[in-house]
Motif scaffolding. Sequence first.
Motif, short mmCIF file in Angstrom:
data_model
loop_
_atom_site.label_atom_id
_atom_site.label_comp_id
_atom_site.label_asym_id
_atom_site.label_seq_id
_atom_site.Cartn_x
_atom_site.Cartn_y
_atom_site.Cartn_z
N ASP A 5 38.27 35.17 28.49
CA ASP A 5 38.63 34.14 29.46
C ASP A 5 38.54 34.77 30.85
OD1 ASP A 5 39.86 32.32 31.16
OD2 ASP A 5 41.68 32.14 29.96
N PRO A 6 37.67 34.24 31.72
CA PRO A 6 37.52 34.83 33.05
C PRO A 6 38.84 34.96 33.81
CG PRO A 6 35.77 33.24 32.67
CD PRO A 6 36.74 33.12 31.50
N ALA A 7 39.77 34.05 33.56
CA ALA A 7 41.05 34.09 34.27
C ALA A 7 41.85 35.35 33.93
CB ALA A 7 41.88 32.85 33.94
N THR A 8 41.53 36.00 32.80
CA THR A 8 42.28 37.19 32.38
C THR A 8 41.62 38.49 32.83
OG1 THR A 8 41.10 37.42 30.27
CG2 THR A 8 43.06 35.97 30.31
N LEU A 9 40.49 38.38 33.53
CA LEU A 9 39.73 39.58 33.91
C LEU A 9 40.18 40.14 35.25
CD1 LEU A 9 36.15 38.33 32.99
CD2 LEU A 9 37.69 39.75 31.62
N PRO A 10 39.99 41.44 35.45
CA PRO A 10 40.24 42.01 36.77
C PRO A 10 39.39 41.29 37.82
CG PRO A 10 39.86 43.74 35.15
CD PRO A 10 39.54 42.43 34.48
N ALA A 11 39.89 41.17 39.02
CA ALA A 11 39.23 40.38 40.08
C ALA A 11 37.78 40.81 40.32
CB ALA A 11 40.03 40.47 41.36
N GLU A 12 37.53 42.12 40.35
CA GLU A 12 36.17 42.61 40.63
C GLU A 12 35.20 42.18 39.52
OE1 GLU A 12 34.33 46.86 40.25
OE2 GLU A 12 35.34 46.71 42.20
N LEU A 13 35.63 42.26 38.29
CA LEU A 13 34.79 41.86 37.17
C LEU A 13 34.60 40.35 37.14
CD1 LEU A 13 33.18 42.96 34.83
CD2 LEU A 13 35.28 43.00 33.47
N ARG A 14 35.64 39.62 37.40
CA ARG A 14 35.57 38.15 37.47
C ARG A 14 34.58 37.73 38.55
NH1 ARG A 14 40.66 37.24 37.60
NH2 ARG A 14 40.87 37.17 39.85
N ALA A 15 34.62 38.39 39.71
CA ALA A 15 33.69 38.07 40.80
C ALA A 15 32.26 38.39 40.41
CB ALA A 15 34.09 38.83 42.06
N ALA A 16 32.06 39.50 39.72
CA ALA A 16 30.70 39.90 39.30
C ALA A 16 30.10 38.88 38.35
CB ALA A 16 30.73 41.28 38.66
N LEU A 17 30.93 38.26 37.55
CA LEU A 17 30.42 37.29 36.58
C LEU A 17 30.00 35.98 37.22
CD1 LEU A 17 32.75 37.92 33.52
CD2 LEU A 17 30.37 38.62 33.84
N GLY A 33 37.34 48.35 32.03
CA GLY A 33 37.13 49.61 32.73
C GLY A 33 35.67 49.94 32.99
N MET A 34 34.78 49.56 32.08
CA MET A 34 33.37 49.93 32.22
C MET A 34 32.45 48.74 32.48
SD MET A 34 32.86 53.02 29.49
CE MET A 34 33.54 52.22 28.07
N GLY A 35 32.95 47.55 32.37
CA GLY A 35 32.11 46.37 32.53
C GLY A 35 31.36 46.33 33.85
N ARG A 36 32.05 46.60 34.94
CA ARG A 36 31.40 46.57 36.26
C ARG A 36 30.31 47.64 36.37
NH1 ARG A 36 29.77 43.26 40.14
NH2 ARG A 36 28.61 44.71 41.40
#
Length: 166
Positions: A5-17, A33-36
């Motif tokens: 769920d995008p709402a549960t992601l860290p802000a930087e990762l959510r923005a990248a998506l 931790g490694m997604g970005r």
Amino acid sequence: MEYPDPATLPAELRAALTTHTANIYRMVAHSHGMGRSFLDMAAAMLQTNSVPFPLRELAILRVGHVYESPYELHHHERFARAAGLSEDVIAAAATGAAAGVSTEEASILRWTDHLLAEHTLGEAERKEALELFSATQLADFVLTVGFYQLVCNFLNTFEVTTEGEA
């Protein structure tokens, strides 16, 4: 496995998506931790890779076939066509057979298979590769094969499909 769920992601990762919308990127978001970093490496593979686009796509297709990754093949067959690879060359990636491909393309298939099987290029292959590639290009080629091994392992483990992609 469900996409996070995008709402549960860290802000930087959510923005990248918001700009990385393919299903692989959505699934990679499980790795907070490694997604970005994965997204950055994927962008580098496509945007700043010094290996000529057609040869790079041929190597990626070969990895996709060896790893039996339908998602990878779906996307990179389109990229290969856009790069100007013929249907015969795209078909050769399925088997690694050099029939009907150029000398350079046959070398890419052979070196990719060697990296996949032996986990290195031997002295003879390295010397041959450096006749076609600069040291920078050879480094990018080896990184490309390795990165797409990781990608295919991820896709296969999480059973990522193209369902729902634009």
